[in-house]
Design an enzyme around this catalytic site. Sequence first.
Site, short mmCIF file in Angstrom:
data_model
loop_
_atom_site.label_atom_id
_atom_site.label_comp_id
_atom_site.label_asym_id
_atom_site.label_seq_id
_atom_site.Cartn_x
_atom_site.Cartn_y
_atom_site.Cartn_z
N THR A 26 16.37 -42.58 23.17
CA THR A 26 15.80 -43.47 22.15
C THR A 26 14.32 -43.78 22.36
O THR A 26 13.75 -44.58 21.62
CB THR A 26 16.62 -44.79 22.08
OG1 THR A 26 16.71 -45.33 23.41
CG2 THR A 26 18.01 -44.55 21.54
N SER A 69 10.51 -44.78 23.19
CA SER A 69 9.74 -45.98 23.55
C SER A 69 9.13 -46.60 22.30
O SER A 69 9.16 -46.01 21.22
CB SER A 69 8.64 -45.59 24.53
OG SER A 69 7.77 -44.65 23.91
N HIS A 73 -13.94 -12.18 29.45
CA HIS A 73 -15.29 -12.67 29.19
C HIS A 73 -15.67 -12.38 27.75
O HIS A 73 -15.39 -11.29 27.26
CB HIS A 73 -16.29 -11.96 30.12
CG HIS A 73 -17.70 -12.33 29.82
ND1 HIS A 73 -18.24 -13.54 30.21
CD2 HIS A 73 -18.68 -11.66 29.15
CE1 HIS A 73 -19.51 -13.59 29.80
NE2 HIS A 73 -19.80 -12.47 29.15
P1 FAD Z 1 10.94 -40.64 20.86
O1 FAD Z 1 10.07 -39.56 20.40
O2 FAD Z 1 10.39 -42.02 20.85
O3 FAD Z 1 12.24 -40.56 19.95
C1 FAD Z 1 13.26 -41.50 20.02
C2 FAD Z 1 13.97 -41.55 18.69
O4 FAD Z 1 15.14 -42.36 18.84
C3 FAD Z 1 13.17 -42.20 17.58
O5 FAD Z 1 13.06 -41.34 16.48
C4 FAD Z 1 13.97 -43.46 17.22
O6 FAD Z 1 13.95 -43.74 15.82
C5 FAD Z 1 15.36 -43.07 17.66
N1 FAD Z 1 16.23 -44.21 17.98
C6 FAD Z 1 15.92 -45.28 18.76
N2 FAD Z 1 17.00 -46.10 18.87
C7 FAD Z 1 17.98 -45.54 18.13
C8 FAD Z 1 19.32 -45.89 17.86
N3 FAD Z 1 19.88 -46.99 18.39
N4 FAD Z 1 20.04 -45.09 17.05
C9 FAD Z 1 19.51 -43.96 16.51
N5 FAD Z 1 18.25 -43.57 16.75
C10 FAD Z 1 17.50 -44.34 17.56
N6 FAD Z 1 2.82 -37.32 23.97
C11 FAD Z 1 2.31 -36.10 24.28
O7 FAD Z 1 2.89 -35.39 25.11
N7 FAD Z 1 1.16 -35.63 23.70
C12 FAD Z 1 0.48 -36.37 22.80
O8 FAD Z 1 -0.53 -35.92 22.28
C13 FAD Z 1 0.98 -37.64 22.44
N8 FAD Z 1 0.34 -38.40 21.54
C14 FAD Z 1 0.87 -39.60 21.17
C15 FAD Z 1 0.20 -40.35 20.22
C16 FAD Z 1 0.70 -41.58 19.82
C17 FAD Z 1 -0.04 -42.38 18.78
C18 FAD Z 1 1.93 -42.05 20.38
C19 FAD Z 1 2.52 -43.36 19.93
C20 FAD Z 1 2.61 -41.31 21.32
C21 FAD Z 1 2.08 -40.07 21.73
N9 FAD Z 1 2.72 -39.30 22.70
C22 FAD Z 1 2.19 -38.09 23.05
C23 FAD Z 1 3.96 -39.76 23.38
C24 FAD Z 1 5.19 -39.07 22.78
O9 FAD Z 1 5.24 -39.33 21.41
C25 FAD Z 1 6.45 -39.56 23.48
O10 FAD Z 1 6.31 -39.39 24.87
C26 FAD Z 1 7.67 -38.79 23.01
O11 FAD Z 1 7.84 -38.90 21.62
C27 FAD Z 1 8.94 -39.28 23.73
O12 FAD Z 1 10.02 -38.56 23.28
P2 FAD Z 1 11.50 -39.16 23.32
O13 FAD Z 1 12.37 -38.08 22.77
O14 FAD Z 1 11.79 -39.71 24.65
O15 FAD Z 1 11.49 -40.40 22.32
#
Ligand code: FAD
Length: 471
Positions: A149, A151, A450
């Site tokens: 889920t 952050s 290069h």
């Molecule tokens: P997430 O991508 O956060 O996905 C979690 C999903 O779970 C979400 O869609 C949410 O809606 C869903 N969810 C939550 N709770 C529930 C629930 N109870 N039931 C159903 N669904 C739920 N990282 C990089 O590596 N490179 C970058 O350039 C980069 N740029 C970024 C720029 C910004 C502005 C931000 C905010 C973040 C950036 N990041 C970047 C960080 C990256 O987005 C995160 O590290 C990554 O998305 C984490 O992946 P995840 O699968 O753990 O969670």
Amino acid sequence: MAERFDLIVIGAGPGGYVAAIRAAQLGKRVACVEKRGALGGTCLNVGCIPSKALLDSSELYAQARSHFARHGIQVGDVKLDLAALMARKDGVVKGLTQGVAGLFKKNKIVPYVGEARLAGPSEGEVRRVVVKGAGGEEVLEGKAVLLATGSEPAGLSALPFDGRNIVSSTEALAFDKVPHHLIVVGGGYIGLELGSVWCRLGAKVTVVEFLPRILPLGDAEIAEALHKSLVKQGLTIHLDTKVTGAGTQAGQVVVSASHKGEDVRFQGDKVLVSVGRRPYVTGLGLKEAGVVVEEKTGRVAVDENFETNVEGVYAIGDLIHGPMLAHKAEDDGIAFAERLAGMKTHVNYDTVPSVIYTWPEVASVGPTEEELKKGGRDYKVGKFFFKANGRAIAMDETEGFVKVLADKDTDRLLAVHIFGPRASDMIAEAVTVMEFAGSAEDVARICHAHPTLSEAFREAALAVEKRAIHS
Ligand code: FAD
């Protein structure tokens, strides 16, 4: 009767959707529950992808205004169409999120739209997940449940989000007009990237950072070089400045802060609070299910199989330890799915690269020079500046340098820090060499095409033994 799966993934971000696809490839029957209307998580919807789309568009705008003439290209009066720029970004996001939906279909992953929670303690081999969707509640049963889920933006109690003037990165990706004055609270990568976007598009941008430097977790020399560059580009940066409160009146926010004991104030129409992100566990039912969350970090505790203290319940990505990055979440997802299938995959967190997509870019792998010093590691430094790299000169992008840190005795590559054009693409070579436990000598002996920017990496590796050719 409840639908039964081998694996139920909660969250379709880069961790969750990649884990779902890999598990399906390995023959598992998989469901993935996502509460957002689109797949792809923070990364595709409100993170990596839209921010990079805006960074690329705004960089082109800045180039057209101030750089093209140096290449002998006259473009006349360059105008910004912010609505079109935002529409392009939205199109990029839509295309990619729909692409994930296509991959789900191809891999026969069953998608559920709704908010999922663990349905109390597990019973025997069965874990239950309740999905609250538009049509009410539904119960799914699985042999395993993966929590992915992600952050959410961390806020500041002194500066609560109001969604209009005091905002998180999500809103700052979609302003409908260029702010007059954007105050960015927090000098980490998200604040600096979005600060760069809006500065290039014409906003006055002020960055306020509590610590004595921007990028507090990065290599100090690189952070200093980026700081100077951003100031040259027009950003104002205040270090050692603690935000203490804010007041909003008629669309203007006055941010109060304290700098070395003195009160200071900043007034702007938008304030972006980008002070980090915290694991998102709201409504997941962790407490009821008995899943342990680390008190200090709020992260879900897992073992080497990504399993929580509750059997059959796993977690990956931003929710657990390690850098909060999309590619780390993806690697967690693959390793988790392969381990679930009995394979011995692991993630090497020591070689997870990090990139800041400002211009020039910053890309790093391995510890900072300060961390090596603190750990008492003897190391050698090799540095090479892009101003002596033929391709960088041809591109008119000569700012920055490559820094190679190698073990003093064994010459093993310990870290690489790059500040310069296309550092994001260059860092892959350093990661590969480090994964294969290569040395600076190895890089120095590999033939590099290069003229390419990658020659600067080879030259920095040569510089470790003071034998760079072009400096
Ligand atoms: P997430 O991508 O956060 O996905 C979690 C999903 O779970 C979400 O869609 C949410 O809606 C869903 N969810 C939550 N709770 C529930 C629930 N109870 N039931 C159903 N669904 C739920 N990282 C990089 O590596 N490179 C970058 O350039 C980069 N740029 C970024 C720029 C910004 C502005 C931000 C905010 C973040 C950036 N990041 C970047 C960080 C990256 O987005 C995160 O590290 C990554 O998305 C984490 O992946 P995840 O699968 O753990 O969670």
